[in-house]
Scaffold this motif. Structure first.
Motif: not given
Length: 438
Positions: A109-130, A223-230
């Motif tokens: 769709a034309g996006a520029v990926v700038v990198g990877k972002l923080h995640t709670h370890e293995f996504a196993y938690g709702p706080a984001g501080d582990v 809409a962009a990912l679905a290929g729809a007209v914006l």
């Protein structure tokens, strides 16, 4: 950072080039204080933005997100970058060989990926501080949590670093950080955005979603990912839809500001012409009780061999979550799945509304590392308060838009849940609420 619709217009008109936009974003990321950026991909992003800038000068566009920067939760594969999932166990992870399908869709769709972002370890938690890299920090108060597990994805948007990010949601992980950081999050039905190339937490519920500053931005990205007209914003009227405001103890926040946020949105929808009434949810507590059993069993199955050999490399809080499931009999998992299917069918059949309105969380952002916090209801455990009002909709596999609502102090959010309607209607309704509240 411009909201995504304004940014797309600026890029499309030539007012802003992809390279200029990327340079601004990289400067913001370099100054980050939230811990949201884990692995930047500066040089490849610069090369991509330069290519897109040349095309733009020729009047050519790859797609509707031409030149838009995006960040990817470090649970999702990006070709050439390691996927470490917030854990020391994957310190030596090799670069991914291919993009996850959702990343490939964004690039197409034309996006520029700038990198990877923080995640709670293995996504196993709702706080984001582990996480192995330490906690993500809420841009509104750096001493407070972002929510998780898509912690960096929410913080990077809330801090104004990025206009759009990818997250995942197994029971809360897009919506809770959206609420705590004051941004919008979209959890579609499972499979709406492809889940390949994503490290699993619980395959029964894992869902790829998006975060952005507001619902209008999410609608454009969808809409962009679905290929729809914006197109421009949808109609502000909400007359055709029945809005059920979830009632009962399960949905009662511990923070009066969140109660006010739900009331505000209910009143706004009524003012837009929607039919707003109370909606009970019988059996939701019993339904929600199946979530930790199913998620815990599936998570432990993924981690069983590592846990036996490398337990000390996990963060202590993750050990605490995984360990109880080591000796749970298989019939407990099967019973929980059967109970889930029975209660989910009963609850869905009972709901007499098109859209359910409820709080996203029972608490606003709490201090980093706090297991409990004082509230008007007494001392409250943080983790359940960030998870219990979101997990039912993974159990039901219903689409949800998490919407920030203006309140004094720290952010608060609500959920609009599609009972008989889909993502387009939810995003239109959320956008109408946003415009009415401005």
């Amino acid at each position: 950072m411009l909201p995504l619709p304004d940014l797309v217009r600026a890029l499309d008109s030539g007012e802003l080039s992809p390279t200029e936009h990327l340079d601004d974003v990289l400067a913001r990321l370099d100054a980050d204080r939230t811990g949201s950026v884990i692995v930047p991909d500066r040089e490849r992003a610069r090369a991509r933005a330069a290519e897109l800038t040349v095309l733009a000068l020729r009047g050519e566009r790859i797609g509707p997100l031409h030149g838009v920067t995006v960040g990817i939760k470090d649970l999702v594969d990006v070709a050439g970058l390691p996927t470490r999932c917030g854990s020391r166990l994957l310190d030596d992870a090799p670069p991914a060989r291919a993009d996850a399908p959702v990343v490939a869709m964004l690039r197409a769709a034309g996006a520029v990926v700038v990198g990877k972002l923080h995640t709670h370890e293995f996504a196993y938690g709702p706080a984001g501080d582990v996480a192995a890299t330490g906690p993500a920090r809420n841009p509104h108060d750096l001493g407070r949590i972002t929510g998780g597990s898509s912690s960096g994805s929410a913080a990077a948007v809330a801090a104004g670093h990025l206009p759009l990010t990818v997250g995942t949601d197994t029971g809360a992980s897009v919506r809770t950080p959206a609420a705590l950081c004051g941004v919008a999050g979209w959890k579609p039905r499972r499979g709406t955005l492809p889940g390949g190339g994503v490290f699993p937490l619980a395959e029964s519920f894992d869902t790829v979603g998006l975060l952005a500053a507001d619902a209008a931005s999410l609608a454009l990205a969808r809409a962009a990912l679905a290929g729809a007209v914006l197109t421009g914003p949808g109609p502000a009227a909400a007359q055709p839809y029945r809005i059920g405001v979830a009632t009962g103890h399960w949905w009662r926040p511990h923070d009066p500001a969140i109660t006010d946020a739900v009331r505000t949105v209910a009143g706004t929808l009524a003012g837009l012409g929607a039919d707003v009434s109370e909606q009970d949810t019988p059996g939701v507590d019993e339904l929600a009780a199946t979530y930790p059993v199913i998620t815990g069993a599936e998570a432990f199955a993924t981690h069983r061999e590592w846990f036996a050999r490398r337990r000390d490399e996990y963060q202590p809080a993750t050990v605490e979550r995984l360990a109880p499931h080591a000796d749970v009999p298989a019939h407990a998992y099967v019973d929980a799945q059967r109970t889930r299917r029975r209660l989910a069918a009963a609850l869905t059949g009972h709901l007499g509304c098109d859209v359910l309105l409820c709080p996203t969380t029972r608490l606003r952002a709490t201090p980093i590392g706090a297991g409990t916090v004082p509230t008007p209801d007494g001392e409250i455990a943080v983790r359940p308060a960030l998870l219990e009002t979101t997990s039912p909709f993974n159990l039901l596999d219903l689409p949800v838009v998490a919407l920030p609502v203006p309140v004094p102090g720290l952010p608060a959010g609500v959920q609009l849940v599609g009972v008989t309607v889909g993502d387009d209607v939810l995003l239109d309704l959320a956008g109408a609420v946003e415009r009415a509240l401005r």
